[in-house]
Design a protein around this motif. Structure first.
Motif, PDB file in Angstrom:
ATOM      1  N   UNK A  18       0.937  -1.101   0.245  1.00  0.00           N
ATOM      2  CA  UNK A  18       0.164   0.136   0.004  1.00  0.00           C
ATOM      3  C   UNK A  18       0.954   1.218  -0.052  1.00  0.00           C
ATOM      4  N   UNK A  19       0.394   2.357  -0.862  1.00  0.00           N
ATOM      5  CA  UNK A  19       1.400   3.493  -0.667  1.00  0.00           C
ATOM      6  C   UNK A  19       1.275   4.164   0.558  1.00  0.00           C
ATOM      7  N   UNK A  20       2.348   4.965   0.950  1.00  0.00           N
ATOM      8  CA  UNK A  20       2.223   5.554   2.053  1.00  0.00           C
ATOM      9  C   UNK A  20       2.131   6.932   1.792  1.00  0.00           C
ATOM     10  N   UNK A  21       0.689   7.454   2.034  1.00  0.00           N
ATOM     11  CA  UNK A  21       0.085   8.878   1.642  1.00  0.00           C
ATOM     12  C   UNK A  21       0.530   9.963   2.426  1.00  0.00           C
ATOM     13  N   UNK A  22       0.649   9.645   3.668  1.00  0.00           N
ATOM     14  CA  UNK A  22       0.956  10.633   4.574  1.00  0.00           C
ATOM     15  C   UNK A  22       2.483  11.240   4.482  1.00  0.00           C
ATOM     16  N   UNK A  28       7.450  10.620   3.012  1.00  0.00           N
ATOM     17  CA  UNK A  28       6.761   9.918   3.895  1.00  0.00           C
ATOM     18  C   UNK A  28       7.005   9.607   5.173  1.00  0.00           C
ATOM     19  N   UNK A  29       5.956   9.616   6.160  1.00  0.00           N
ATOM     20  CA  UNK A  29       6.264   9.653   7.602  1.00  0.00           C
ATOM     21  C   UNK A  29       6.872   8.196   7.996  1.00  0.00           C
ATOM     22  N   UNK A  30       6.542   7.100   7.019  1.00  0.00           N
ATOM     23  CA  UNK A  30       7.126   5.899   7.544  1.00  0.00           C
ATOM     24  C   UNK A  30       7.218   5.213   6.210  1.00  0.00           C
ATOM     25  N   UNK A  31       8.459   4.379   6.305  1.00  0.00           N
ATOM     26  CA  UNK A  31       9.098   3.822   4.819  1.00  0.00           C
ATOM     27  C   UNK A  31       8.070   2.678   4.498  1.00  0.00           C
ATOM     28  N   UNK A  32       7.341   1.936   5.342  1.00  0.00           N
ATOM     29  CA  UNK A  32       6.423   0.714   4.929  1.00  0.00           C
ATOM     30  C   UNK A  32       5.805   0.085   6.196  1.00  0.00           C
ATOM     31  N   UNK A  33       4.622  -0.336   5.936  1.00  0.00           N
ATOM     32  CA  UNK A  33       4.094  -0.991   6.953  1.00  0.00           C
ATOM     33  C   UNK A  33       4.205  -2.365   6.703  1.00  0.00           C
ATOM     34  N   UNK A  34       5.044  -3.047   7.475  1.00  0.00           N
ATOM     35  CA  UNK A  34       5.329  -4.676   7.818  1.00  0.00           C
ATOM     36  C   UNK A  34       4.284  -5.545   8.275  1.00  0.00           C
ATOM     37  N   UNK A  35       4.555  -6.657   7.809  1.00  0.00           N
ATOM     38  CA  UNK A  35       3.569  -7.746   8.220  1.00  0.00           C
ATOM     39  C   UNK A  35       3.809  -8.315   9.702  1.00  0.00           C
ATOM     40  N   UNK A  36       5.135  -8.438  10.143  1.00  0.00           N
ATOM     41  CA  UNK A  36       5.485  -8.924  11.339  1.00  0.00           C
ATOM     42  C   UNK A  36       4.823  -8.264  12.441  1.00  0.00           C
ATOM     43  N   UNK A  37       4.067  -8.740  13.363  1.00  0.00           N
ATOM     44  CA  UNK A  37       3.314  -8.142  14.269  1.00  0.00           C
ATOM     45  C   UNK A  37       4.118  -7.346  15.435  1.00  0.00           C
ATOM     46  N   UNK A  38       5.426  -7.783  15.740  1.00  0.00           N
ATOM     47  CA  UNK A  38       5.944  -7.160  16.727  1.00  0.00           C
ATOM     48  C   UNK A  38       7.337  -6.328  16.229  1.00  0.00           C
ATOM     49  N   UNK A  39       7.269  -5.987  15.069  1.00  0.00           N
ATOM     50  CA  UNK A  39       8.234  -5.020  14.476  1.00  0.00           C
ATOM     51  C   UNK A  39       7.768  -3.575  14.739  1.00  0.00           C
TER      52      UNK A  39
END
Length: 59
Positions: A18-22, A28-39
């Motif tokens: 998903x693109x980071x729009x903020x 971008x405020x964050x590089x990516x949203x990763x799938x690992x739950x505790x990262x």
């Protein structure tokens, strides 16, 4: 398997596509949203931070 890894690539984390729009200061405020739950950038961690921030604003 090595040939596939050469084509696809190997990474320590996997991110949602998903693109980071903020943005903050044009970046971008964050590089990516990763799938690992505790990262640190994991969706579960980000959801808990959002929940905490919403509680603070509402309380």
């Amino acid at each position: 398997m090595d040939a596939t890894a050469d084509v696809v690539g190997i990474a320590e984390t996997s991110a949602f596509a998903t693109p980071i729009r903020g943005h903050l200061d044009g970046r971008p405020w964050i590089d990516a949203v990763v799938t690992q739950p505790f990262h640190d950038l994991g969706l579960a961690v980000l959801a808990r931070m959002l929940q905490s921030a919403a509680y603070i604003v509402i309380a």
